[in-house]
Structure formats: structure tokens, C-alpha cells
Design a protein around this motif. Sequence first.
Motif, PDB file in Angstrom:
ATOM      1  N   TYR A 222       0.752  -1.252  -0.138  1.00 56.83           N
ATOM      2  CA  TYR A 222      -0.181   0.146   0.077  1.00 56.83           C
ATOM      3  C   TYR A 222       1.133   1.321  -0.010  1.00 56.83           C
ATOM      4  N   LEU A 223       0.537   2.234  -0.704  1.00 54.28           N
ATOM      5  CA  LEU A 223       1.095   3.471  -0.893  1.00 54.28           C
ATOM      6  C   LEU A 223       2.622   3.494  -1.305  1.00 54.28           C
ATOM      7  N   THR A 224       3.015   2.256  -1.916  1.00 54.24           N
ATOM      8  CA  THR A 224       4.364   2.244  -2.338  1.00 54.24           C
ATOM      9  C   THR A 224       4.471   2.665  -3.926  1.00 54.24           C
ATOM     10  N   SER A 225       5.671   2.982  -4.545  1.00 50.88           N
ATOM     11  CA  SER A 225       5.587   3.031  -5.903  1.00 50.88           C
ATOM     12  C   SER A 225       6.788   2.332  -6.263  1.00 50.88           C
ATOM     13  N   PRO A 226       6.967   1.984  -7.660  1.00 51.87           N
ATOM     14  CA  PRO A 226       8.178   1.247  -8.070  1.00 51.87           C
ATOM     15  C   PRO A 226       9.624   1.678  -7.882  1.00 51.87           C
TER      16      PRO A 226
ATOM     17  N   LEU B 128      -1.388   5.868  -6.296  1.00 56.59           N
ATOM     18  CA  LEU B 128      -2.587   6.173  -6.446  1.00 56.59           C
ATOM     19  C   LEU B 128      -3.451   4.911  -6.720  1.00 56.59           C
ATOM     20  N   ARG B 129      -2.943   4.066  -7.321  1.00 54.57           N
ATOM     21  CA  ARG B 129      -3.507   2.941  -7.727  1.00 54.57           C
ATOM     22  C   ARG B 129      -3.643   1.846  -6.612  1.00 54.57           C
ATOM     23  N   TRP B 130      -2.517   1.790  -5.624  1.00 54.05           N
ATOM     24  CA  TRP B 130      -2.749   1.170  -4.259  1.00 54.05           C
ATOM     25  C   TRP B 130      -3.663   1.915  -3.619  1.00 54.05           C
ATOM     26  N   ALA B 131      -3.669   3.242  -3.749  1.00 59.39           N
ATOM     27  CA  ALA B 131      -4.737   4.068  -2.741  1.00 59.39           C
ATOM     28  C   ALA B 131      -6.320   3.570  -3.026  1.00 59.39           C
ATOM     29  N   LEU B 132      -6.362   3.382  -4.298  1.00 59.27           N
ATOM     30  CA  LEU B 132      -7.767   3.001  -4.600  1.00 59.27           C
ATOM     31  C   LEU B 132      -8.211   1.598  -4.698  1.00 59.27           C
TER      32      LEU B 132
END
Length: 237
Positions: free
Chosen positions: A11-15, A42-46
Amino acid sequence: MTRPLVIIGGYLTSPDDYKTLAQVLSRPPFDFQVFITPIGRLRWALTRDWDFRPVLRILRATVAQALQETGANSVTILAHSVGGTVARMYLGDHPYKGEIYGGHRFVHHLVMLGTPHHSKEFWTRQTVGFTNQHYPGAYYDHIRYTSIIGRSIQANRNGRWIERMAYNSYVMIDGPSGAQAWGDGITTLTCAALPGAEYLAVPGLYHSSLHGRPWYGDPEGLKNWQRVLVGSSPVVV
């Protein structure tokens, strides 16, 4: 032979959070060809209980890319936090909202970093429950499951802010038993234990750089759990 490894975050990480780790794992003694799932913050937040299919599809596509580019028959998945739950779902043959992923055909080792394997948290409890109902424990015999958890922060309702934050997280996933538990700042030692999987608790290792250093993805942190990627086996619980 090329050794593909797929990283999926939490959650709330990025590559970008895993680029340093990927660089280290691409060099000796590991020599993996590393693929990071392109899942942004954003994808994780959703992503919540109502539908995990978007991240499952991204993981499926990344594994397919890794197999195609390397010519290998299977991959190692390195999953951080809730990414471990997504990976366990991806392995399965039971329909999830009408889709079957069947990833067990393409994975030989699943390594989970700070993954909570049970949860009372509102946004994920149904998904974690679905996973445990249909794929309990180290479900597929032909896959090696490894669960790694840092032991760095004890919950303290009245302690430092990081201890209070750990308290809130531990109680959220573990209930009242998490009120004085130890863990990595997000996940407790007991919550990270998946029945039948290899289990490694690492003193001083944190869930993320927000909680402290080293975290799982730091080179200094990797030194404390890298044995699972080079052949040494932790204990089984």
C-alpha cells in the motif's frame, strides 16, 4: 540460465521505492533479472476490499513479461506487505470476482516481506479472508513459501509516535493481542507467520523507511534476510 524475479510492493508504495533493491538483486550473488510491477501510489490508494483485480492483473502481466523476456518457466515473486496477499491470490485457481489467475503454474518461490496473513482492518479483511479460506497456509506443495518479518517496534499506546502508530496498526490487524506486540511497525510477528511456510524474524528491521532504517528494501536490511534467496532455509512454523 536467467533467473527472473518479480517485485510487487504494498500500500502507497511506488516502483521507485524498490529500484535500489532491484539493482542489488541483479548483481552477484543473486544475479536475478528483476521486474518491478508498475503499481503506483494512486493505484494502491484506490485498491480496497471491493476489488483487487486491477493489481492482480498488473502482477499477472508482469510475470508474463518476465517469462517471455527471460525464457524461464517460472519466477520468484518478492512481495512487500499486502503485495504478499495479492501474490497468494494470483497463485490460485479459485475464481475471484469472475477471474481465475492460476499463477501457481509460473511461480516456484514466493517471498513475503512484512505481509499480514490475517487482518481485522476494514479495507482488507474480506480479501485476506478470501485468500485464507481458499488457499490456507503454504497451499501449493510445489511452491516454496517464505515469510520474513522485522522485529523492531513494540506497540505502546502512550509511547513515542512510532510506537503509537505501531499500536494502532497492530491492534487493527491483530485485535487486542496486538496492544503490546512486537513487529515491524505495521505487521506483528504472529500475523506474519503463515502456517507451513518458512519463517524468519529479523531483529531491527522495519516495514518501511517511514518507520525506521534499515527497512526490507535497504541494502543493509537485505543482508539480514538475503539467505532465503541464495539457498539457506529458515525454520518452518
